[in-house]
Design an enzyme around this catalytic site. Structure first.
Site, PDB file in Angstrom:
ATOM      1  CD  GLU A 170      -3.189  -0.812  -0.289  1.00  0.00           C
ATOM      2  OE1 GLU A 170      -2.992   0.259  -0.702  1.00  0.00           O
ATOM      3  OE2 GLU A 170      -3.701  -1.929  -0.434  1.00  0.00           O
ATOM      4  CE1 TYR A 221      -6.749   2.872  -0.330  1.00  0.00           C
ATOM      5  CE2 TYR A 221      -4.456   3.161  -0.195  1.00  0.00           C
ATOM      6  CZ  TYR A 221      -5.424   2.462  -0.562  1.00  0.00           C
ATOM      7  OH  TYR A 221      -5.492   1.358  -1.323  1.00  0.00           O
ATOM      8  CG  ASP A 229      -8.481   4.083  -4.334  1.00  0.00           C
ATOM      9  OD1 ASP A 229      -9.773   4.110  -4.303  1.00  0.00           O
ATOM     10  OD2 ASP A 229      -7.696   3.567  -4.852  1.00  0.00           O
ATOM     11  CB  CYS A 253     -14.522   3.637 -13.515  1.00  0.00           C
ATOM     12  SG  CYS A 253     -15.655   5.099 -13.381  1.00  0.00           S
ATOM     13  CB  CYS A 287     -18.888   3.399 -20.170  1.00  0.00           C
ATOM     14  SG  CYS A 287     -18.365   4.732 -19.345  1.00  0.00           S
ATOM     15  CB  CYS A 301     -18.831  -0.177 -16.577  1.00  0.00           C
ATOM     16  SG  CYS A 301     -18.945   0.140 -14.935  1.00  0.00           S
ATOM     17  CB  CYS A 307     -23.007   4.541 -14.262  1.00  0.00           C
ATOM     18  SG  CYS A 307     -21.808   5.948 -14.257  1.00  0.00           S
TER      19      CYS A 307
END
Length: 298
Positions: free
Chosen positions: A44, A127, A145, A200, A207, A210, A216
């Site tokens: 991370e 985060y 995030d 995304c 899209c 997605c 959306c």
DNA sequence: CAGTCGTGGCT
DNA sequence: TAGCCAAGACT
């Protein structure tokens, strides 16, 4: 038009994300079954503002050399800076080392599960604390995030990008969308991140691929373009940051301390070089040795 | 809160 | 080509 998001019936939305994640997730090293919380933390921190592709190799070498906080804490901070290589933002290496020391001394080498305790450790912000609690320990907690923020802004607000700074409204919304079961909520969070990374995307959204397209608002509204104030660009060439990078690269590549004359050869502008060197000394990324040379910290 | 802090790949 | 941006933290 997108189907209105019904906060009382989120199961279909959750299912869409979880099913997609199971099928499309990347098989990244820090996601493999035996990954320890410490290794999750290392990944991370390395991934803070650095793309996955560039993290893979340094991460592998790092966890092989320092499989536990105690292993890293036993070595000089400069070794962490050296192993950081060209990941960028080398203060992260220093903080990760400081974090390893704190974990060893205060927590007996065991990462806490509580986000507030994690948050108090060096280099761990909102985060990263959430990421460790959720990804390493399976806790139920919102993970916000840049990917998740962008996905939720588009999905729920119909805005192409989230606000410049994280808002309380975003935190509240992310919490409200969380599945009830902790294990499910953890996968939901990783799934949203993965959608943000693979589908995304900021500049080139896909899209058509997605899994939450039907909900959306952004896609439903015809993907309106961003029209707010200009977003702060990061210049780099000729900046103090580039100068710092050059100086540190010299020190990383040298096992021995380096005389000032060598650093002088790494950057022409005397004033800027001195300023950058001073800031590196302030940060503790560079130290002056007894004989007046420059080196990574001991 | 807005500025600072690396580096490199992609469009 | 020159921006744009990438699993942020800290002050």
């Amino acid at each position: 038009m997108a189907i209105r998001l019904d906060l009382d019936h989120l199961d279909p939305l959750h299912d869409a994300v979880l099913t997609w994640y199971d099928a499309e997730r990347r098989d990244l090293p820090w996601r493999s079954p035996g990954t320890s919380p410490w290794q999750v933390l290392v990944s991370e921190v390395m991934l803070q503002q650095t793309p996955v592709a560039r993290v893979l190799e340094p991460y592998a070498r790092w966890i092989e050399r320092w499989p536990t906080p105690a292993a890293l804490a036993a070595e000089p901070a400069g070794e962490a800076v050296r192993a950081w290589g060209r990941l960028g933002y080398p203060r992260r290496a220093l903080r990760l080392h400081a974090c390893a020391v704190a974990l060893t001394e205060v927590y007996d080498g065991v990462l806490p599960e509580d986000v507030d305790e994690l948050r108090a450790l060096p280099g761990i912000g909102e985060y990263t604390a959430a990421a460790v609690a959720v990804f390493a320990y399976g806790r139920r907690h919102a993970v916000l995030d840049t990917n998740v923020r962008r996905v939720l802004s588009r999905l729920v607000d119909g805005e192409p990008y989230p606000p410049s700074t994280l808002t309380v409204a975003e935190r509240r919304r992310a919490r409200a969308l969380l599945p009830d079961a902790p294990a499910r909520s953890a996968r939901w969070s990783i799934g949203l991140m993965e959608i943000g990374a693979l589908v995304c995307r900021a500049q080139t959204p896909r899209c058509d691929a997605c899994p939450v397209r039907t909900w959306c608002r952004w896609e439903g509204a015809g993907r309106p373009a961003y029209d707010g104030p200009p977003r702060r660009g990061q210049s780099y060439a000729g900046t103090d940051r580039q100068c710092r990078g050059r100086l540190l690269a010299v020190l990383r590549s040298s096992a021995a301390a380096v005389p000032g004359a060598v650093l002088r050869g790494a950057w022409d502008d005397d004033t800027q070089r001195e300023r950058a060197l001073d800031s590196l000394l302030d940060d503790g990324l560079v130290v002056i040795t007894a004989d007046g040379k420059y080196a990574l910290p001991a």
